[in-house]
Design a protein around this motif. Structure first.
Motif, mmCIF file in Angstrom:
data_model
loop_
_atom_site.group_PDB
_atom_site.id
_atom_site.type_symbol
_atom_site.label_atom_id
_atom_site.label_comp_id
_atom_site.label_asym_id
_atom_site.label_seq_id
_atom_site.Cartn_x
_atom_site.Cartn_y
_atom_site.Cartn_z
ATOM 1 N N LEU A 30 -4.370 -34.062 8.767
ATOM 2 C CA LEU A 30 -4.766 -35.276 9.463
ATOM 3 C C LEU A 30 -5.009 -34.936 10.929
ATOM 4 O O LEU A 30 -4.158 -34.328 11.581
ATOM 5 C CB LEU A 30 -3.669 -36.344 9.363
ATOM 6 N N ILE A 31 -6.183 -35.318 11.425
ATOM 7 C CA ILE A 31 -6.548 -35.095 12.826
ATOM 8 C C ILE A 31 -6.574 -36.452 13.525
ATOM 9 O O ILE A 31 -7.267 -37.369 13.080
ATOM 10 C CB ILE A 31 -7.941 -34.433 12.948
ATOM 11 N N THR A 32 -5.796 -36.581 14.608
ATOM 12 C CA THR A 32 -5.803 -37.795 15.425
ATOM 13 C C THR A 32 -6.161 -37.382 16.850
ATOM 14 O O THR A 32 -6.210 -36.191 17.154
ATOM 15 C CB THR A 32 -4.429 -38.509 15.420
ATOM 16 N N PRO A 33 -6.392 -38.325 17.740
ATOM 17 C CA PRO A 33 -6.691 -37.951 19.126
ATOM 18 C C PRO A 33 -5.580 -37.127 19.792
ATOM 19 O O PRO A 33 -5.859 -36.286 20.645
ATOM 20 C CB PRO A 33 -6.863 -39.300 19.831
ATOM 21 N N SER A 34 -4.321 -37.317 19.381
ATOM 22 C CA SER A 34 -3.210 -36.618 20.032
ATOM 23 C C SER A 34 -2.589 -35.496 19.219
ATOM 24 O O SER A 34 -1.855 -34.672 19.771
ATOM 25 C CB SER A 34 -2.093 -37.618 20.366
ATOM 26 N N PHE A 35 -2.854 -35.446 17.895
ATOM 27 C CA PHE A 35 -2.169 -34.490 17.033
ATOM 28 C C PHE A 35 -3.083 -33.872 15.991
ATOM 29 O O PHE A 35 -4.060 -34.485 15.569
ATOM 30 C CB PHE A 35 -1.018 -35.180 16.272
ATOM 31 N N GLU A 36 -2.703 -32.672 15.560
ATOM 32 C CA GLU A 36 -3.222 -32.050 14.345
ATOM 33 C C GLU A 36 -2.016 -31.904 13.445
ATOM 34 O O GLU A 36 -1.044 -31.226 13.797
ATOM 35 C CB GLU A 36 -3.847 -30.692 14.646
#
Length: 134
Positions: A30-36
Motif C-alpha cells: 500500500l502506497i500513501t502520501p506518507s508511507f510505503e
C-alpha cells in the motif's frame, strides 16, 4: 560461461514461479502520501481470520523503516463468534495503531486520537470496477 537456451528458459521459468508464489503467499503493498507499507500474511491459505500479519513500513518524510505484527479484522456473524465481512488490518505499536482498510484507507491512532487519515493505493492491484462501468 555459456548457457544453453534450455537452461536459460528453465531459469526464467523458475524465477517467474518463485515470484508468483511469493505474491500468492499474501504480500500486498500500500502506497500513501506518507508511507510505503508492505503487508505479509503468515497464515495458511484459506483461513478467514488471520492473527499473523507482518507490516513492514517506510516513512517517506524521514526514510525511517519500521516493522509491526498485526491481524486481520472482520465483523462477526450472527452467532457472535464466526468472522464474517472483512474490514481490514490492524497493527499495534507501543504509541500508535495502524488500521488499514481493503480500499486502501490508512488511519493511524495515538491512543484514541486519530493522528493521520490518508487514502492510499494498493500497488499492482487494479482499481475496483464501479457498477456503471460494467
Amino acid at each position: 560461461m555459456m548457457l544453453h537456451p534450455h537452461t536459460f528458459s528453465c531459469s526464467l521459468s523458475l524465477a517467474a514461479l518463485l515470484l508468483s508464489s511469493s505474491l500468492l503467499a499474501g504480500e500486498r503493498v500500500l502506497i500513501t502520501p506518507s508511507f510505503e507499507l508492505s503487508l505479509d500474511s503468515r497464515c495458511a491459505e484459506g483461513e478467514v481470520s488471520c492473527n499473523d500479519y507482518t507490516l513492514q513500513g517506510l516513512e517517506r518524510e524521514n526514510g525511517r523503516p519500521f516493522m509491526l505484527q498485526g491481524r486481520s479484522m472482520h465483523t462477526t456473524c450472527a452467532d457472535g463468534v464466526t468472522p464474517c465481512r472483512f474490514l481490514g488490518y490492524r497493527f499495534d505499536q507501543s504509541s500508535r495503531s495502524f488500521l488499514i482498510t481493503e480500499d486502501g484507507l490508512l488511519n493511524i491512532y495515538h491512543g484514541d486520537n486519530l493522528i493521520l487519515h490518508e487514502q492510499g493505493r494498493w500497488e499492482g492491484t487494479p482499481a475496483p470496477a464501479r457498477e456503471h462501468d460494467r
